[in-house]
Write an enzyme that holds these catalytic residues in place. Structure first.
Site, PDB file in Angstrom:
ATOM      1  N   HIS A 279       0.806  -1.237   0.073  1.00 28.38           N
ATOM      2  CA  HIS A 279      -0.144  -0.009   0.025  1.00 28.38           C
ATOM      3  C   HIS A 279       0.806   1.177  -0.249  1.00 28.38           C
ATOM      4  CE1 HIS A 279      -0.032   1.536   4.590  1.00 28.38           C
ATOM      5  NE2 HIS A 279      -0.179   0.331   4.600  1.00 28.38           N
ATOM      6  N   ASP A 291       5.770   3.067   7.040  1.00 30.10           N
ATOM      7  CA  ASP A 291       4.174   2.545   6.728  1.00 30.10           C
ATOM      8  C   ASP A 291       3.615   3.223   5.874  1.00 30.10           C
ATOM      9  OD1 ASP A 291       1.840   1.122   6.902  1.00 30.10           O
ATOM     10  OD2 ASP A 291       1.077   1.966   8.885  1.00 30.10           O
ATOM     11  N   GLU A 330      -5.405   1.511   2.028  1.00 32.93           N
ATOM     12  CA  GLU A 330      -5.399   0.638   2.907  1.00 32.93           C
ATOM     13  C   GLU A 330      -5.624   1.032   4.297  1.00 32.93           C
ATOM     14  OE1 GLU A 330      -2.747  -2.170   5.812  1.00 32.93           O
ATOM     15  OE2 GLU A 330      -3.003   0.004   5.407  1.00 32.93           O
ATOM     16  N   GLU A 331      -5.029   2.163   4.517  1.00 31.41           N
ATOM     17  CA  GLU A 331      -5.226   2.577   5.963  1.00 31.41           C
ATOM     18  C   GLU A 331      -6.651   2.726   6.563  1.00 31.41           C
ATOM     19  OE1 GLU A 331      -2.981   2.523   7.877  1.00 31.41           O
ATOM     20  OE2 GLU A 331      -0.779   2.744   6.998  1.00 31.41           O
ATOM     21  N   ASP A 359       4.470  -4.958   3.608  1.00 30.73           N
ATOM     22  CA  ASP A 359       4.141  -3.955   4.389  1.00 30.73           C
ATOM     23  C   ASP A 359       4.755  -3.514   5.699  1.00 30.73           C
ATOM     24  OD1 ASP A 359       2.361  -1.985   5.554  1.00 30.73           O
ATOM     25  OD2 ASP A 359       0.364  -3.076   5.736  1.00 30.73           O
ATOM     26  N   HIS A 459       2.070   5.099  12.787  1.00 30.99           N
ATOM     27  CA  HIS A 459       0.805   6.160  12.548  1.00 30.99           C
ATOM     28  C   HIS A 459       1.123   7.294  13.114  1.00 30.99           C
ATOM     29  CE1 HIS A 459      -2.609   2.919  11.223  1.00 30.99           C
ATOM     30  NE2 HIS A 459      -1.537   3.014  10.555  1.00 30.99           N
TER      31      HIS A 459
END
Length: 496
Positions: A279, A291, A330-331, A359, A459
């Site tokens: 992603h 990420d 994706e998130e 990922d 994140h």
């Protein structure tokens, strides 16, 4: 990697529009191409790719993603200029390398919260720190005022119908503890019991639950989160008598468009497609360089080196068609990969021999995880579709030969292998850890810090170019190169 469903991030957030999406056609060759005479069953292509793909080469893509984020508000989230610029970079780079490349557009939603407030009523009203769920319905303008009703707290709190005694929740606001199932499942169970709204309190920490749904269509009743301490206090008070609260939520849902990038070799058998994906989107809170700039950059570098090996030249390409995918959203719940798989025909799904997913492959406090295709760890969701065990064995065998320790990671549905597995397509890949905590045993095996998260910047704004483990990155680049190079020429280990 998306957050665990019951640990979703704060809004603004995005999700797929369930209605028809505008999509570029899937790149497929109409008929199978003949296998090339130079079918390298001896693993030559895999060895050459492993030798040629380097962390130094892939780092330039990470640096580009960082510059894109810096120029676009600090992130590359789906539906934002930062993601569009990232997609254009991948698309244009692959086009120059000779791949057949397309965008696949689809619609998503963005949630803007204007009001999120919970007030405990009584002689001395008090407000609680509150987080509106992503894609919650709004309450009436004057708020939703009702007594609390307590969902049963057990190993699966508020997850099933028997957690809501018949008749006890009609017209009330359900108070539910976080954990064990998704926010959608908790909301649906409460709504089925007649609740007018739901408040979920945390199971740990000092912050309100940041929950949400995949789309506005999933939101049935006004839903919000509060802290563990406030939830336990309300539960104790409600157990002794009626507690009335007013829930005030106002949220606007705005439709946007985002896109996947799909690239495939010009030749190779179209009925034996080797698909690899990562992603490309970040969360709004940061640039998403681990990420999942790391998986995206690794996949891009392998694709470029495969092109250097003649993948897109007539008579020199691999025996099997290789398709690379950079997913968006994706998130927000694997929305890009879900959209892609959903619009494939039954024949097109059958033509995909396997799916490889990468990922978060450069976590700063890493563990080398390999997706547990055979369920040898006996945890979580079980084995993947037939062929997944063989993919795991291929990756484990490669790491063993390099003297690299590794361990299994469950197919827990948190990354883009999910839609492929759900459609019976074998899958595998690697991952170096997200918010999970490194154990003392893992620190002994891999180095790093026990008791700390695999990626302390998961994140967050700190997920940037400075917070990567480039040795882990290099190891996983080799894994990608070996797997793609092997399967591009030889699917016999999968029984194909």
């Amino acid at each position: 990697m998306r957050a665990i469903r019951h640990r979703r991030r704060s809004i603004p957030a995005l999700a797929a529009l369930a209605a028809a999406a505008v999509a570029a056609p899937v790149l497929l060759t109409a008929a199978p191409a003949a296998a090339h005479a130079h079918d390298q069953r001896d693993g030559k292509l895999a060895r050459e790719l492993v030798e040629e793909v380097t962390a130094r080469g892939a780092y330039r893509h990470l640096a580009r993603f960082q510059r894109i984020a810096d120029a676009n508000g600090g992130n590359r989230a789906a539906g934002t200029p930062g993601h569009l610029a990232s997609a254009a970079y991948v698309h244009d780079t692959l086009k120059k390398a000779g791949y057949e490349v397309s965008y696949q557009d689809f619609d998503i939603y963005e949630a803007h919260t204007k009001t999120e407030k919970t007030t405990v009523l009584g002689a001395e009203p008090r407000e609680l720190a509150t987080a509106a769920f992503t894609f919650t319905p709004s309450t009436p303008a004057a708020g939703l005022t009702a007594p609390l009703a307590l969902a049963r707290v057990d190993e699966t709190p508020g997850c099933t119908a028997d957690d809501y005694p018949a008749g006890a929740f009609t017209g009330k606001i359900a108070l539910v503890k976080r954990g064990s199932c998704t926010f959608v499942e908790k909301q649906n169970a409460a709504a089925a019991a007649g609740a007018a709204g739901v408040i979920v309190y945390n199971h740990s920490g000092t912050t309100p639950v940041r929950g949400g749904f995949s789309s506005p269509a999933e939101g049935r009743i006004p839903s919000a989160g509060i802290t563990l301490a406030e939830g336990e206090a309300l539960a104790a008070a409600a157990a002794g008598g009626e507690v009335r609260v007013r829930l005030d939520l106002e949220q606007e849902h705005v439709r946007k468009t985002t896109r996947n990038v799909i690239a495939e070799t010009k030749g190779g058998r179209a009925d034996r497609v080797v698909t690899a994906g990562a992603h490309l989107d970040s969360v709004p809170e940061g640039p998403g360089i681990n990420d999942n700039g790391s998986g995206s950059a690794g996949l891009l570098e392998v694709a470029l080196k495969l092109a250097d090996e003649g993948a897109n030249k007539k008579g020199k390409g691999p025996a099997n068609k290789v398709r690379f995918a950079w997913w968006s959203a994706e998130e927000l719940g694997l929305l890009g990969s879900e959209h892609y798989v959903a619009q494939l025909s039954a024949r097109q799904k059958k033509d995909i021999a396997l799916y490889l997913n990468f990922d978060m492959i450069a976590s700063p406090n890493p563990v080398q995880f390999v997706y547990d295709g055979d369920d040898s760890d006996k945890t979580g969701e079980g084995a993947g579709p037939a062929g997944s065990a063989q993919i795991e064995a291929l990756i484990n065998g490669f790491l063993d030969k390099k003297g690299k320790p590794h361990e299994g990671s469950d197919f827990d549905g948190r990354s883009d292998y999910g839609p492929f597995i759900a459609n019976g397509i074998p899958a595998g890949g690697t991952f170096t850890g997200a918010e999970g905590i490194k154990t003392a045993e893992q620190a002994k095996r891999y180095g790093g810090t026990a008791g700390a998260a695999y990626d302390p910047n998961y994140h967050g704004a700190g997920d940037d170019l400075k917070n990567l483990d480039l040795k882990a990155f290099d190891t996983n680049l080799d894994v990608i190169a070996h797997a793609v190079g092997t399967y591009a020429q030889d699917l016999r280990s999968l029984g194909k």
